[in-house]
Scaffold this active site. Structure first.
Site, PDB file in Angstrom:
ATOM      1  CB  CYS A 174      30.667  27.066  -1.777  1.00  0.00           C
ATOM      2  SG  CYS A 174      29.603  26.285  -0.564  1.00  0.00           S
TER       3      CYS A 174
ATOM      4  CB  CYS B 239      28.208  31.341   3.030  1.00  0.00           C
ATOM      5  SG  CYS B 239      29.793  32.188   3.050  1.00  0.00           S
TER       6      CYS B 239
END
Lengths: 267, 218
Positions: free
Chosen positions: A176, A228
């Protein structure tokens, strides 16, 4: 819906020559485009659907969700969103809004939780969960994030979420943090919020759920995280898997004080 | 029976106080949390298409670079040395291909997700503009990596096959093949090492950066 889309299209067309003529920054152009779209954010349709679903008798037990406890007591919706994910005594778990909705739909309405969790995004009851989450988020519009960290499990989930945030893997070595671990960066023209701290009002965690103009879909935080991870080249995260809830705690606690604009509108 | 109940009750009290004590303590240690996080991640994903759960298993670089702080200097240096040793140099010393093909690859951000059909290099883009400015004519570029505008020109590469250019050319190949050779925790993917691009594709990207005729070097 058609009228809303037509309005959206008109707004896009109106703003394009503006960008070319004034040589504005891409971010300015996108902000202006969002501003123009706000008058007709199709997320409103999902909010209305969510409110209806909350108050309608459904499921094998033919019950409403009005007794559902989102953390502030049974039936209290206003303000609940900006304190999620949080600890729940009845399930002995830290839960985000979608995890909590699955719990309430199973216990109050009699839906099969495992079947709900296995339903693809945009289909059947999953589309309903997204609409419910959209309405619930809208009931906290303008409020500021203040996730509780009083319970040991809430603090543990924050620590696990932080570790998940920095966990690199996959064929491209991404985590991330590869995209959201530095301030002022972007992918192509897309500005990237730095999610290690509060990125500002209505940015990052405070901007989802959101209606995506580019694909005409309503995206919950679970779907935002799912995509994501897709782009991170990771395998497929389970819907409301602990790792997704832990990331929600990490981002939500970091966003303390940020004003929620959800449900937002995105390109 | 009564005695059994009593024993059970005593054990329950002891267990409860043990839990209570644990609750009063500072919580799990950092190392315990590390292990719990790995278990949570391993159990949180499933294989979908080409994106197999094995992708969650970290190699040495990924493991060392998964915190909010970099690894110790000595460890980083060792990882960089290993990465440099892993570089496979191009067949026949042929470093450059066609910059036009390189530009197409640089524009292409596709590949390796669970919605992609194949994980062969020929199905992948090189992702460059996602993070770098390259040809100034392309205004939609990312900023996670440095600008590569005038990459070869700034390094004085007039003829890529002149021995004077060898250091810059070889550095660039190694950086593309395994970016961790020069920065253990670089954000950049390891295009050769991880099989994201084949040698021919690598040569095209090299040409985009280093060919004096490439628009990047005008």
């Amino acid at each position: 819906m058609t009228r809303l889309l037509a309005l959206g299209l008109a707004a896009v067309l109106a703003v394009l020559p503006g960008i070319a003529a004034a040589q504005k920054s891409a971010a300015d152009g996108i902000a202006e485009y969002r501003k123009m779209l706000e008058d007709g954010n199709p997320a409103e349709l999902f909010e209305a659907k969510g409110e209806e679903l909350w108050k309608t008798r459904r499921g094998p037990k033919n019950a409403t969700l009005e007794a559902c406890d989102l953390g502030l007591g049974p039936g209290v919706v206003k303000g609940a969103w900006v304190q999620l994910p949080r600890w729940f005594d009845d399930t002995q778990k830290v839960q985000d809004v979608e995890s909590r909705l699955v719990t309430c739909m199973a216990t109050l309405q009699g839906f099969d939780a495992a079947k709900l969790v296995a339903t693809p995004f945009g289909r059947g009851e999953m589309a309903n969960i997204t609409a419910l989450a959209t309405w619930i988020s809208g009931e906290s519009r303008g409020k500021r994030f203040a996730l509780p960290q009083g319970h040991a499990e809430e603090r543990r989930m924050y620590e696990l979420g932080k570790r998940a945030f920095f966990y690199r893997g996959g064929p491209m070595d991404f985590s991330c943090a590869s995209c959201h671990g530095e301030a002022g960066k972007r992918i192509r023209l897309q500005d990237l919020p730095d999610l290690r701290s509060n990125p500002g009002d209505g940015i990052g965690f405070a901007a989802w759920p959101a209606y995506r103009v580019s694909n005409g879909q309503m995206w919950s935080m679970q779907l935002r995280l799912n995509d994501c991870y897709r782009q991170q080249r990771f395998p497929y995260p389970g819907f409301i898997a602990d790792v997704t809830v832990a990331l929600g705690v990490y981002m939500g606690v970091n966003a303390k004080g940020a004003e929620s604009i959800a449900p937002a509108i995105k390109r | 029976m009564n005695r059994n109940l009593l024993i059970t009750a005593v054990m329950a009290v002891l267990a409860a106080s043990a839990l209570g004590l644990a609750g009063c303590a500072t919580g799990p240690s950092s190392a315990e949390l590390d292990a719990q996080a790995v278990a949570m991640i391993r159990s949180g994903f499933r294989t979908e298409g080409i994106a197999k759960v094995e992708r969650l298993v970290q190699d040495a670089v990924q493991q060392a670079c998964s915190a909010d702080h970099p690894p110790p200097e000595a460890q980083a240096k060792a990882l960089e040395a290993q990465a440099l040793a892993s570089v496979r140099w191009p067949a026949g010393g042929q470093y450059l291909g066609d910059w036009r093909e390189g530009e197409k690859l640089a524009q292409n951000g596709r590949g390796m997700t669970w919605t992609d059909a194949s994980d062969r290099p020929t199905a992948n883009g090189a992702q460059c503009y996602n993070c770098h400015q390259i040809d100034k004519a392309e205004i939609s570029y990312g900023t996670i990596g440095p600008s590569l505008w005038n990459y070869g020109k700034l390094r004085g590469v007039k003829d890529p096959y002149d021995p004077a250019s060898a250091a810059a050319v070889q550095y660039t190949w190694a950086k593309l093949w395994n970016s961790k050779a020069f920065n253990a925790c670089s954000n950049m993917p390891r295009f050769g090492h991880m099989g994201l691009l084949n040698e021919e594709q690598m040569r095209h990207v090299m040409a985009l950066l280093l060919d004096p005729k490439s628009p990047v070097n005008q």
